[in-house]
Design a protein around this motif. Structure first.
Motif, PDB file in Angstrom:
ATOM      1  N   ILE A 130       0.947  -1.198   0.070  1.00 50.36           N
ATOM      2  CA  ILE A 130       0.030   0.128   0.136  1.00 50.36           C
ATOM      3  C   ILE A 130       0.737   1.263  -0.020  1.00 50.36           C
ATOM      4  N   VAL A 131       1.979   1.147   0.898  1.00 46.37           N
ATOM      5  CA  VAL A 131       2.702   2.555   1.039  1.00 46.37           C
ATOM      6  C   VAL A 131       3.511   2.660  -0.361  1.00 46.37           C
ATOM      7  N   THR A 132       3.969   1.800  -0.931  1.00 49.95           N
ATOM      8  CA  THR A 132       4.671   1.804  -2.214  1.00 49.95           C
ATOM      9  C   THR A 132       3.627   2.309  -3.382  1.00 49.95           C
ATOM     10  N   ALA A 133       2.475   1.785  -3.447  1.00 49.59           N
ATOM     11  CA  ALA A 133       1.551   2.309  -4.395  1.00 49.59           C
ATOM     12  C   ALA A 133       1.105   3.767  -4.017  1.00 49.59           C
ATOM     13  N   GLN A 134       0.929   4.137  -2.982  1.00 48.83           N
ATOM     14  CA  GLN A 134       0.445   5.479  -2.498  1.00 48.83           C
ATOM     15  C   GLN A 134       1.517   6.583  -2.770  1.00 48.83           C
ATOM     16  N   ARG A 135       3.014   6.197  -2.429  1.00 41.14           N
ATOM     17  CA  ARG A 135       4.012   6.962  -2.800  1.00 41.14           C
ATOM     18  C   ARG A 135       3.814   7.529  -4.037  1.00 41.14           C
ATOM     19  N   LEU A 136       3.656   6.407  -5.121  1.00 38.58           N
ATOM     20  CA  LEU A 136       3.366   6.812  -6.486  1.00 38.58           C
ATOM     21  C   LEU A 136       2.173   7.625  -6.898  1.00 38.58           C
ATOM     22  N   VAL A 137       1.007   7.407  -6.356  1.00 35.77           N
ATOM     23  CA  VAL A 137      -0.104   7.648  -6.609  1.00 35.77           C
ATOM     24  C   VAL A 137      -0.327   9.137  -6.132  1.00 35.77           C
ATOM     25  N   ASN A 138       0.057   9.334  -4.739  1.00 33.62           N
ATOM     26  CA  ASN A 138       0.145  10.759  -4.310  1.00 33.62           C
ATOM     27  C   ASN A 138       0.997  11.956  -5.021  1.00 33.62           C
ATOM     28  N   ALA A 139       2.233  11.251  -5.685  1.00 37.17           N
ATOM     29  CA  ALA A 139       3.066  11.858  -6.137  1.00 37.17           C
ATOM     30  C   ALA A 139       2.657  12.491  -7.716  1.00 37.17           C
ATOM     31  N   VAL A 140       1.513  11.709  -8.292  1.00 36.51           N
ATOM     32  CA  VAL A 140       1.132  12.131  -9.839  1.00 36.51           C
ATOM     33  C   VAL A 140       0.887  13.519 -10.008  1.00 36.51           C
ATOM     34  N   PRO A 141       0.396  14.593  -9.020  1.00 35.97           N
ATOM     35  CA  PRO A 141       0.176  15.983  -9.521  1.00 35.97           C
ATOM     36  C   PRO A 141       1.492  16.400  -9.665  1.00 35.97           C
ATOM     37  N   ALA A 142       2.389  16.018  -8.831  1.00 33.13           N
ATOM     38  CA  ALA A 142       3.584  16.936  -8.539  1.00 33.13           C
ATOM     39  C   ALA A 142       4.582  16.703  -9.959  1.00 33.13           C
ATOM     40  N   VAL A 143       4.543  15.129 -10.459  1.00 33.58           N
ATOM     41  CA  VAL A 143       5.265  14.835 -11.229  1.00 33.58           C
ATOM     42  C   VAL A 143       4.637  15.104 -12.702  1.00 33.58           C
ATOM     43  N   VAL A 144       3.320  15.192 -13.128  1.00 32.16           N
ATOM     44  CA  VAL A 144       2.583  15.952 -13.997  1.00 32.16           C
ATOM     45  C   VAL A 144       3.062  17.504 -14.017  1.00 32.16           C
ATOM     46  N   GLY A 145       3.537  17.947 -12.711  1.00 32.01           N
ATOM     47  CA  GLY A 145       3.801  19.422 -13.038  1.00 32.01           C
ATOM     48  C   GLY A 145       5.348  19.531 -13.212  1.00 32.01           C
ATOM     49  N   ALA A 146       6.169  18.570 -13.163  1.00 31.98           N
ATOM     50  CA  ALA A 146       7.573  18.855 -13.198  1.00 31.98           C
ATOM     51  C   ALA A 146       8.149  18.939 -14.587  1.00 31.98           C
ATOM     52  N   ALA A 147       9.483  19.266 -14.650  1.00 34.90           N
ATOM     53  CA  ALA A 147       9.996  19.626 -15.970  1.00 34.90           C
ATOM     54  C   ALA A 147      10.226  18.228 -16.546  1.00 34.90           C
ATOM     55  N   PRO A 148      10.132  18.249 -18.116  1.00 31.07           N
ATOM     56  CA  PRO A 148      10.236  16.927 -18.646  1.00 31.07           C
ATOM     57  C   PRO A 148      11.540  16.140 -18.471  1.00 31.07           C
ATOM     58  N   GLY A 149      11.291  14.806 -18.352  1.00 29.78           N
ATOM     59  CA  GLY A 149      12.457  13.955 -18.526  1.00 29.78           C
ATOM     60  C   GLY A 149      12.478  13.185 -16.952  1.00 29.78           C
ATOM     61  N   LEU A 150      13.651  12.495 -16.437  1.00 30.48           N
ATOM     62  CA  LEU A 150      13.630  11.841 -15.314  1.00 30.48           C
ATOM     63  C   LEU A 150      13.690  12.929 -13.978  1.00 30.48           C
ATOM     64  N   VAL A 151      12.777  12.766 -13.183  1.00 23.83           N
ATOM     65  CA  VAL A 151      12.824  13.556 -11.927  1.00 23.83           C
ATOM     66  C   VAL A 151      12.848  12.699 -10.729  1.00 23.83           C
ATOM     67  N   THR A 152      13.708  13.152  -9.937  1.00 25.93           N
ATOM     68  CA  THR A 152      13.901  12.390  -8.514  1.00 25.93           C
ATOM     69  C   THR A 152      13.166  13.255  -7.489  1.00 25.93           C
ATOM     70  N   ALA A 153      13.402  12.456  -6.125  1.00 32.69           N
ATOM     71  CA  ALA A 153      12.755  12.826  -5.045  1.00 32.69           C
ATOM     72  C   ALA A 153      13.493  14.156  -4.720  1.00 32.69           C
ATOM     73  N   LEU A 154      14.580  14.593  -5.097  1.00 37.85           N
ATOM     74  CA  LEU A 154      15.313  15.884  -4.940  1.00 37.85           C
ATOM     75  C   LEU A 154      14.722  16.871  -5.910  1.00 37.85           C
ATOM     76  N   ASP A 155      14.202  16.689  -6.981  1.00 36.17           N
ATOM     77  CA  ASP A 155      13.336  17.670  -7.808  1.00 36.17           C
ATOM     78  C   ASP A 155      11.866  17.891  -7.334  1.00 36.17           C
ATOM     79  N   LEU A 156      11.529  17.217  -6.734  1.00 39.21           N
ATOM     80  CA  LEU A 156       9.964  17.345  -6.555  1.00 39.21           C
ATOM     81  C   LEU A 156       9.749  18.160  -5.282  1.00 39.21           C
ATOM     82  N   PRO A 157       8.580  18.969  -5.411  1.00 34.61           N
ATOM     83  CA  PRO A 157       8.210  19.587  -4.121  1.00 34.61           C
ATOM     84  C   PRO A 157       7.461  18.516  -2.875  1.00 34.61           C
ATOM     85  N   LEU A 158       7.368  18.935  -1.895  1.00 32.84           N
ATOM     86  CA  LEU A 158       6.514  18.267  -0.929  1.00 32.84           C
ATOM     87  C   LEU A 158       5.594  17.685  -1.302  1.00 32.84           C
ATOM     88  N   VAL A 159       5.375  16.157  -1.298  1.00 31.18           N
ATOM     89  CA  VAL A 159       4.530  15.250  -1.800  1.00 31.18           C
ATOM     90  C   VAL A 159       3.684  14.980  -0.525  1.00 31.18           C
TER      91      VAL A 159
END
Length: 377
Positions: free
Chosen positions: A336-365
């Motif tokens: 569940i926590v594996t899935a939810q870390r991904l699901v809850n990050a969707v809006p931030a990833v959709v809003g991120a700059a194109p390409g590979l983004v890491t946890a250091l690139d994302l805002p607080l999820v």
């Protein structure tokens, strides 16, 4: 307000949810479907399955929700991409097809679809692991499609990127950061991982690929390298590895494989990042197939499993994260926590700059929108 390097794609500001495809319905994927359905900023529009027997079945049935969601599963990759979803939540098995799955993810980016994925885990922080030309290919695919890719979960993922790096913000001096998974895998259902990759239940003289020199550094080196990058240190190359495999002292039945006495029953391994020969960042796993195995190894404060961060320095700090399912054990909640870390990050990833983004690139999820209202859930 949109942070620099991020696109203005906040669903709350645009009045419509992000359209999401769930890619697989396995041990993590079924929980991802439940998470997407529950998230107010996301709409499930498609589900991919590898098994033709699941094609045509409703996503709610496949996820065990006890109700239909009105979305039928399909094996047709192109039909799902034709839906032009905002994102794919990709939880398909990648441990035994690393490079093939990278090709899948690159194809999604080229099609203009953002992706959050549970693997291959080396993409959590692939610098120093994948060749530069492969990293460039991922970057170009993202630029061509205007899409972002984020690979995460719980481990590799939150338990050893955001969690330890946040804790270091309390430090005056850091001598070593150690991140641990300490777990009993007896209820973990993933036969390929348990028997073929780890080697549980097999003779100790067998040597699955995971224990070949350098493989651990490929699988979990991303953890060590990302923490080092977050702390601004340059590690010695190559990373070091330690492995201690132990036989089961008695017969053990697990959800994935039967472990007979004398066959491999437990393992403790480390991937070590040093600076001038001194360990500074260490990833450690202690994995058992019964709680009472090798009692001298680290154990959780409570039974089952935990993630632990130990920071040596000034001050000394130790943080233990334990989880368990509302109607299951720690291996259920691990999915569940594996899935939810991904699901809850969707809006931030959709809003991120194109390409590979890491946890250091994302805002607080956060778990925005998930607080129960109107009484018990």
């Amino acid at each position: 307000m949109v942070s620099p390097g991020f696109r203005d794609t906040d669903p709350a500001e645009h009045g419509h949810p992000l359209r999401v495809v769930a890619w697989s319905t396995g041990t993590v994927g079924r929980h991802a479907i439940a998470g997407i359905d529950r998230h107010p900023d996301l709409e499930l529009v498609g589900v991919w399955v590898s098994d033709p027997a699941k094609a045509g079945r409703d996503a709610g049935e496949l996820a065990g929700l006890g109700r239909d969601l009105g979305v039928s599963a399909t094996t047709d990759r192109d039909a799902l991409l034709a839906l032009r979803p905002d994102a794919i939540v990709h939880t398909a098995m990648t441990d035994d097809r690393v490079f093939e799955s990278i090709e899948d993810l690159v194809g999604f980016l080229e099609a203009g679809v953002n992706v959050v994925s549970s693997g291959p885990v080396l993409l959590q922080w692939p610098s120093g692991i994948l060749p530069p030309e492969m990293l460039e290919r991922i970057a170009k695919a993202g630029e061509a499609g205007g899409a972002s890719l984020h690979v995460n979960g719980i481990d590799p993922g939150f338990a050893n990127d955001v969690l330890p790096l946040s804790l270091t913000s309390l430090s005056q001096r850091i001598d070593e950061v150690r991140v641990q998974e300490i777990a009993d895998y007896s209820t973990y259902f993933q036969p390929v991982v348990m028997r073929d990759i780890f080697g549980f239940g097999r003779p100790l003289e067998d040597k699955p690929m995971l224990w070949e020199p350098g493989v651990l550094s490929m699988a979990w080196g991303s953890v060590v390298r990302q923490i080092a990058a977050g702390l601004g240190i340059t590690l010695d190359e190559p990373l070091s590895e330690k492995v201690d495999r132990r036989p089961a002292e008695r017969d053990v039945e697990t959800a994935s494989v039967d472990v007979r006495a004398g066959t491999m029953g437990a393992v403790r391994f480390e991937v070590i990042g040093t600076v001038d020969g001194v360990p500074r960042v260490v990833l450690e796993h202690v994995t058992r197939t019964a709680e009472d195995q090798v009692p001298e190894w680290p154990t959780p404060r409570e039974g089952g499993g935990c993630y632990r961060v130990v920071i040596t320095g000034e001050p000394e700090m130790e943080l233990e994260l334990a989880h368990r399912g509302e109607h299951g054990d720690h291996n259920v909640s691990g999915m569940i926590v594996t899935a939810q870390r991904l699901v809850n990050a969707v809006p931030a990833v959709v809003g991120a700059a194109p390409g590979l983004v890491t946890a250091l690139d994302l805002p607080l999820v956060t778990g925005r929108g998930l607080v129960t209202t109107g009484g018990p859930a």
